[in-house]
Design a protein around this motif. Structure first.
Motif, mmCIF file in Angstrom:
data_model
loop_
_atom_site.group_PDB
_atom_site.id
_atom_site.type_symbol
_atom_site.label_atom_id
_atom_site.label_comp_id
_atom_site.label_asym_id
_atom_site.label_seq_id
_atom_site.Cartn_x
_atom_site.Cartn_y
_atom_site.Cartn_z
ATOM 1 N N VAL A 74 39.883 49.934 43.021
ATOM 2 C CA VAL A 74 39.770 50.502 44.365
ATOM 3 C C VAL A 74 41.004 51.336 44.652
ATOM 4 O O VAL A 74 42.045 51.167 44.020
ATOM 5 N N PRO A 75 40.940 52.233 45.624
ATOM 6 C CA PRO A 75 42.113 53.022 45.983
ATOM 7 C C PRO A 75 43.263 52.130 46.423
ATOM 8 O O PRO A 75 43.072 51.084 47.020
ATOM 9 N N SER A 76 44.493 52.564 46.138
ATOM 10 C CA SER A 76 45.658 51.739 46.453
ATOM 11 C C SER A 76 45.772 51.458 47.941
ATOM 12 O O SER A 76 46.282 50.426 48.354
ATOM 13 N N SER A 77 45.299 52.362 48.743
ATOM 14 C CA SER A 77 45.401 52.158 50.193
ATOM 15 C C SER A 77 44.517 51.034 50.683
ATOM 16 O O SER A 77 44.766 50.442 51.726
ATOM 17 N N ALA A 78 43.467 50.720 49.930
ATOM 18 C CA ALA A 78 42.543 49.660 50.354
ATOM 19 C C ALA A 78 42.830 48.335 49.682
ATOM 20 O O ALA A 78 42.286 47.321 50.054
ATOM 21 N N SER A 79 43.668 48.365 48.631
ATOM 22 C CA SER A 79 43.904 47.155 47.857
ATOM 23 C C SER A 79 45.213 46.511 48.258
ATOM 24 O O SER A 79 46.278 47.048 47.993
ATOM 25 N N ASN A 80 45.141 45.355 48.915
ATOM 26 C CA ASN A 80 46.366 44.656 49.283
ATOM 27 C C ASN A 80 46.265 43.174 48.976
ATOM 28 O O ASN A 80 46.925 42.363 49.590
ATOM 29 N N GLY A 81 45.432 42.790 48.018
ATOM 30 C CA GLY A 81 45.275 41.395 47.638
ATOM 31 C C GLY A 81 45.636 41.198 46.182
ATOM 32 O O GLY A 81 46.096 42.104 45.503
ATOM 33 N N LEU A 82 45.412 39.974 45.712
ATOM 34 C CA LEU A 82 45.733 39.641 44.327
ATOM 35 C C LEU A 82 44.580 39.926 43.378
ATOM 36 O O LEU A 82 44.756 39.904 42.169
ATOM 37 N N GLY A 83 43.394 40.164 43.914
ATOM 38 C CA GLY A 83 42.249 40.388 43.042
ATOM 39 C C GLY A 83 41.734 39.115 42.409
ATOM 40 O O GLY A 83 41.198 39.125 41.299
ATOM 41 N N LEU A 84 41.904 37.976 43.095
ATOM 42 C CA LEU A 84 41.455 36.691 42.547
ATOM 43 C C LEU A 84 40.189 36.169 43.211
ATOM 44 O O LEU A 84 39.454 35.386 42.605
ATOM 45 N N GLY A 85 39.945 36.581 44.458
ATOM 46 C CA GLY A 85 38.867 35.966 45.238
ATOM 47 C C GLY A 85 37.513 36.039 44.580
ATOM 48 O O GLY A 85 36.786 35.036 44.502
ATOM 49 N N MET A 86 37.137 37.222 44.064
ATOM 50 C CA MET A 86 35.801 37.361 43.502
ATOM 51 C C MET A 86 35.690 36.670 42.147
ATOM 52 O O MET A 86 34.633 36.174 41.773
ATOM 53 N N SER A 87 36.781 36.655 41.378
ATOM 54 C CA SER A 87 36.767 35.928 40.109
ATOM 55 C C SER A 87 36.548 34.440 40.351
ATOM 56 O O SER A 87 35.739 33.789 39.674
ATOM 57 N N ILE A 88 37.252 33.890 41.335
ATOM 58 C CA ILE A 88 37.084 32.472 41.669
ATOM 59 C C ILE A 88 35.690 32.229 42.234
ATOM 60 O O ILE A 88 35.041 31.223 41.917
ATOM 61 N N SER A 89 35.196 33.153 43.061
ATOM 62 C CA SER A 89 33.855 32.995 43.643
ATOM 63 C C SER A 89 32.792 32.934 42.549
ATOM 64 O O SER A 89 31.844 32.137 42.629
ATOM 65 N N LYS A 90 32.929 33.756 41.532
ATOM 66 C CA LYS A 90 31.954 33.762 40.437
ATOM 67 C C LYS A 90 31.930 32.407 39.732
ATOM 68 O O LYS A 90 30.862 31.850 39.453
ATOM 69 N N THR A 91 33.120 31.857 39.477
ATOM 70 C CA THR A 91 33.179 30.544 38.832
ATOM 71 C C THR A 91 32.545 29.475 39.702
ATOM 72 O O THR A 91 31.789 28.615 39.209
#
Length: 718
Positions: A534-551
């Motif tokens: 995603v564009p840097s302006s919209a990305s301010n998280g660690l990028g873990l939420g969806m990976s954990i959600s999938k598991t």
């Protein structure tokens, strides 16, 4: 995929293309460093061994060496593009055939582990052409299956390399018979000489005896030649090879064995290899080896062997029984493959993981501790009706951001649990619609701040699932939080539930946000990749939420997928779960109502963080509890010795000790129960507090509502 194969390695015509040699010759080249074109077919056919190249999904044959065709009595035009196990099936008349099963398992291991897989010697008969009598011809093979990756790490081919070891397997089995035949031959020769002397006049009889003698000599010569072939192959292999009699006595070690030990064969034969095995590994190795000998079962064990220089090296040893037509064990053929480098790499990785877990635990504690007084103050003031609504709304914003920070910390710990395989679920009948409504209440103010319309169309008539309500709520919150984050102001988010078929509920989260380009769709559920997608302006998280959600969804037996028409076209996340019969009595998904504890306690509050001690003490006193505060173990012990308490609320890390030892002492001396407060929230931390007698473990930042619920549960029953 076809183009990817063209740009990396191309082994021959792809399925459906021209199978002729001329077409193959045009495409079998690969780039080299000096930008010249090197004919791949020349390299392919010149390499030792027999080769097949397979696709990783269907195991279809895309290239084959001439040596492989000759060994398997097949024609290129008959097998190219076909699936491996259609071309080489098991003998349907052999109920014990296991070649297909073993080879398929090896290929699947290559796909899963993404490393080469060395198989033990396999009995895998091949079909004879009809013009050669048809049926199946018994063969023995020594296979290894290796992965081929593209530049971006995608598995694109599997190379199946085999050696036809039929000759030396049979020769070794016959070697013992040859020696016996030689002894019979010598005895027969002596008898023949005597008989010739006594019947010299019978020239015809003498000629017959001479022919018989010559036939025995020829047979013995052939057997010796076969034995030499076996020895040559065994000596040429990189592994340590051995053979043993049916009783387990080793009667052959190859050159690699002698070089490794530095001793001649006579000193290590039979059971003389035992002193070279690590003493800690000997008992289990002998137990397994003797069991295999007794039962005729395959042997496999990982152990350490001492090299000639005294260094212990890890090996994996395997052995299989060779049997006669009646099923009797004729001999054992085995190998010892060194895996020391792999073991060391595993140990280093485990050490690094432990260090990472320790760091995350410490980081979690340091980040959580200062959040507790902030969250408590914000939550308490938000409830003050005397404050103007504007101030209460701002306090709510503060509370939600602290909770978000805590959620990010939880994500780091969840990632560790997932990597360990210790993410636990408490499954109960759960109302999906209730969870969605609760998640909407949490994110509603964030959506309102961006003027995003949240629309819920909860149409599923069957909406109960067997789930861990907290974990499933975490999934819904993650999806909604991301949708709000990546949807511009005045956008729209629609949440729909349907029952596409009996026994299933589908949840669709559709937004009008920035969308996802096609090349990033496959990365959405990967950890730490949000910033690339995603564009840097919209990305301010660690990028873990969806990976954990999938598991989490997959541990519930469901699926989660994402679709997008591209940039600025929005995205839809779809979750499918199995439904269960509604059970309102067991419905654990209704959000708890905020309330103070109705029971009044005499509380001993032990906390070394002064801000948390003051804020939590003030909140508990305002609820009517009699609270005594202490910031050290020594102070807590003094209060407990001189006053009576109903419960202890204690931090774990204290300046002059720890809360676990304190709780053990207070339980032993005064029969007190306790509630643990801690910035440490790993599974082992929860286990330690439970073993120490704490009735609950609350991870900082402490939610006062949850603390009140625990206090209610701790109340004595009347």
């Amino acid at each position: 995929m076809r183009q990817l194969a063209r740009n990396t390695l191309h082994f021959g015509p792809m399925p459906g293309e021209d199978q002729s040699d001329s077409a193959l010759a045009k495409d079998v080249s690969c780039p080299v460093k000096d930008d010249k074109t090197m004919p791949f077919r020349v390299l392919f056919e010149s390499a030792p061994g027999l080769y097949l190249v397979l696709t990783p999904h269907e195991f279809s044959i895309v290239a084959v060496s001439e040596a492989y065709l000759r060994a398997t009595m097949t024609e290129r035009s008959d097998i190219m593009g076909r699936k491996l196990f259609e071309v080489f099936p098991d003998d349907p008349k052999d109920p014990a055939a296991d070649g297909v099963r073993n080879l398929r398992a090896s290929l699947e291991r290559v796909k899963t582990k993404r490393t080469a897989d060395v198989m033990k010697v396999q009995r895998y008969p091949v079909r004879r052409p009809e013009n050669q009598g048809g049926g199946f011809e018994e063969r023995f093979w020594s296979p290894i299956n290796s992965p081929v990756f593209s530049d971006n790490g995608e598995l694109i081919f599997i190379i199946h390399r085999v050696e036809d070891v039929t000759v030396f397997v049979r020769a070794k089995a016959l070697q013992g018979k040859a020696e016996e035949g030689w002894r019979m031959l010598e005895a027969r020769a002596e008898h023949m000489e005597a008989e010739i002397a006594l019947r010299a006049y019978d020239w015809r009889r003498a000629a017959e005896l001479q022919q018989a003698y010559e036939r025995l000599q020829k047979s013995e010569s052939l057997l010796r030649e076969s034995a030499e072939r076996f020895r040559f192959l065994a000596e040429s292999m990189p592994q340590k090879i051995f053979t043993a009699r049916p009783n387990g006595d080793v009667d052959y070690f190859n050159r690699q064995w002698m070089e490794f030990t530095g001793l001649p064969f006579e000193q290590i034969r039979d059971w003389g290899w035992i002193p070279f095995m690590h003493p800690d590994d000997v008992p289990e190795n002998l137990r397994r080896w003797k069991h295999s000998i007794e039962m005729g079962e395959s042997f496999e064990f990982e152990h350490r062997l001492r090299r000639a220089d005294g260094e212990w090296r890890w090996h994996i040893s395997r052995a299989n029984a060779m049997r006669d037509a009646a099923g009797r064990v004729l001999m054992w053929i085995g190998s010892n493959t060194e895996i020391d480098d792999v073991k060391r790499a595993q140990a280093e990785a485990e050490h690094a993981n432990r260090a990472k877990d320790k760091f995350l635990a410490a980081l979690s504690h340091e980040l959580r501790t200062p959040l507790t007084p902030v969250l408590m103050c914000a939550a308490a003031l938000e409830r003050e009706t005397a404050l103007q609504p504007e101030y209460r709304e701002q306090l709510g914003m503060m509370r939600r951001n602290v909770e978000l920070e805590a959620r990010l910390i939880d994500d780091l710990l969840d990632l560790t649990r997932i990597s360990r395989g210790t993410l636990q679920l408490q499954l109960e009948p759960t109302n999906v619609h209730s969870l969605l409504v609760h998640a909407e209440q949490i994110v509603r103010s964030d959506a309102r701040a961006k003027q995003i319309k949240l629309q819920f169309e909860l149409n599923a008539s069957a909406h109960y699932v067997l789930a861990d309500s907290g974990r499933l709520h975490q999934v819904f919150w993650n999806i909604l939080k991301n949708a709000i984050k990546f949807t511009p102001a005045a956008g729209e988010i629609i949440v729909r539930t349907t029952n596409p078929r009996t026994g299933e509920i589908r949840l669709e989260f559709t937004d009008t946000g920035i969308g996802i380009e096609s090349q990033f769709l496959g990365l959405v559920f990967e950890a730490f990749v949000q910033a690339d997608a995603v564009p840097s302006s919209a990305s301010n998280g660690l990028g873990l939420g969806m990976s954990i959600s999938k598991t989490i969804v997959e541990q519930h037996g469901g699926t989660i997928n994402v679709a997008s028409a591209g940039a600025d076209r929005g995205a839809t996340f779809t979750v499918d779960l199995a439904t269960v019969v509604a059970d309102s009595a067991g419905d654990v998904s209704r959000p708890a109502v905020r309330s103070n504890s109705h029971h009044i306690y005499r509380l001993l509050l032990v906390e070394d963080n002064q801000a948390t001690l003051e804020v939590l003490g003030r909140i508990l006193r305002k609820q009517g509890h009699d609270v005594v505060t202490a910031s050290t173990v020594e102070a807590a012990q003094g209060f407990a010795a001189n006053r009576e308490f109903d419960l202890v609320i204690s931090d774990i890390g204290l300046p002059d000790g720890n809360g676990i030892d304190l709780m053990n002492e207070l339980t032993r001396d005064y029969g007190l129960r306790g509630i643990a407060l801690s910035g440490y929230g790993m599974d082992e931390d929860l286990a330690r507090t439970k073993n120490a007698g704490f009735i609950a473990h609350l991870v900082k930042p402490v939610d006062v509502d949850r603390l009140n619920r625990v206090l209610e549960q701790a109340a004595p029953t009347t």
